[in-house]
Write an enzyme that holds these catalytic residues in place. Sequence first.
Site, short mmCIF file in Angstrom:
data_model
loop_
_atom_site.label_atom_id
_atom_site.label_comp_id
_atom_site.label_asym_id
_atom_site.label_seq_id
_atom_site.Cartn_x
_atom_site.Cartn_y
_atom_site.Cartn_z
N SER A 117 0.84 -1.20 0.00
CA SER A 117 0.00 0.00 0.00
C SER A 117 0.88 1.25 0.00
O SER A 117 1.71 1.44 0.90
CB SER A 117 -0.89 0.02 1.25
OG SER A 117 -1.49 1.30 1.37
N MET A 138 -11.88 5.30 0.00
CA MET A 138 -12.36 5.69 1.33
C MET A 138 -12.86 7.12 1.21
O MET A 138 -12.27 8.08 1.76
CB MET A 138 -11.24 5.56 2.37
CG MET A 138 -10.88 4.12 2.69
SD MET A 138 -9.34 3.95 3.57
CE MET A 138 -8.20 3.86 2.19
C1 DX5 Z 1 -6.13 2.23 6.24
C2 DX5 Z 1 -5.25 1.85 5.07
C3 DX5 Z 1 -4.09 0.99 5.60
C4 DX5 Z 1 -3.08 0.63 4.58
C5 DX5 Z 1 -2.15 -0.43 5.13
O1 DX5 Z 1 -7.18 3.00 5.80
O2 DX5 Z 1 -6.03 1.14 4.11
O3 DX5 Z 1 -4.64 -0.15 6.15
O4 DX5 Z 1 -3.68 0.17 3.42
O5 DX5 Z 1 -1.37 0.18 6.09
P1 DX5 Z 1 -0.52 -0.66 7.14
O6 DX5 Z 1 -0.02 -1.92 6.44
O7 DX5 Z 1 0.62 0.26 7.53
O8 DX5 Z 1 -1.43 -0.99 8.24
ZN ZN Z 2 -6.52 0.22 1.76
#
Ligand code: DX5
Ligand code: ZN
Length: 222
Positions: free
Chosen positions: A8, A68
């Site tokens: 991500s 989101m």
């Molecule tokens: C939250 C994001 C995160 C991201 C991953 O809205 O969607 O979950 O993708 O981030 P890490 O791996 O750092 O939790």
């Molecule tokens: Zn995500």
Amino acid sequence: MNKLIAPSLIAADFSNLSQQIRLVEIGGAHMIHCDIMDGNFVPNITFGPLVVESVRKITKLPIDVHLMIRNPDNFIFEFAKAGADYISVHQEEVQHLDRTINLIKDQNSKAGVVLNPATPISTLKNIFSILDFVLIMSVNPGFGGQQFIPYTLEKIRELDKIRAEKGYKFRIEVDGGIGKSNIEKISSAGCDIFIAGSSIFRSGNISAATVELNNLVNPSIN
Ligand code: DX5
Ligand code: ZN
């Protein structure tokens, strides 16, 4: 079927995006996950179609866009045009989910629905058959670097069981707090696509971290 690692970009160094993406590619990443946040649906703002367009020029990997945002219907065309291969919307945000899923498919993108940790799987009962993937949030959306929420593991197992019993074809994505300490149990629970931000981009060695997660979920490729 092979399990997929989707780094991500939320945790990447945006001053050097091309190099960051190259490093996960070297590590064997299968997709690039783009967290789109509008500061309304979640208390954070990230980026829009412009950055997805740049990511599309940098990599040939499938781009997985996680919306989101409020009123995602208004942006499906733009993100598909920017190069999104997978587009997911939040069940909590969309009033006419069947229509939204078809809007995404009309753009020839794979269509997914995201469930926040507290949202029951049963809300998707009637549309499992038309979904390409279901994204289970294992953190509350809005920020990278959070801790994996333990009770979401049961949700993944429940979803995997329903899929097996009914013969559905959707894939299971999990997003948030995934790293080398928990990825194997998330995989055993039924996850197919692992979204990892901090455990890759904040690891100190991006390519090696990607290889390590890959090997943990696809041991046969060692
Ligand atoms: C939250 C994001 C995160 C991201 C991953 O809205 O969607 O979950 O993708 O981030 P890490 O791996 O750092 O939790
Ligand atoms: Zn995500």
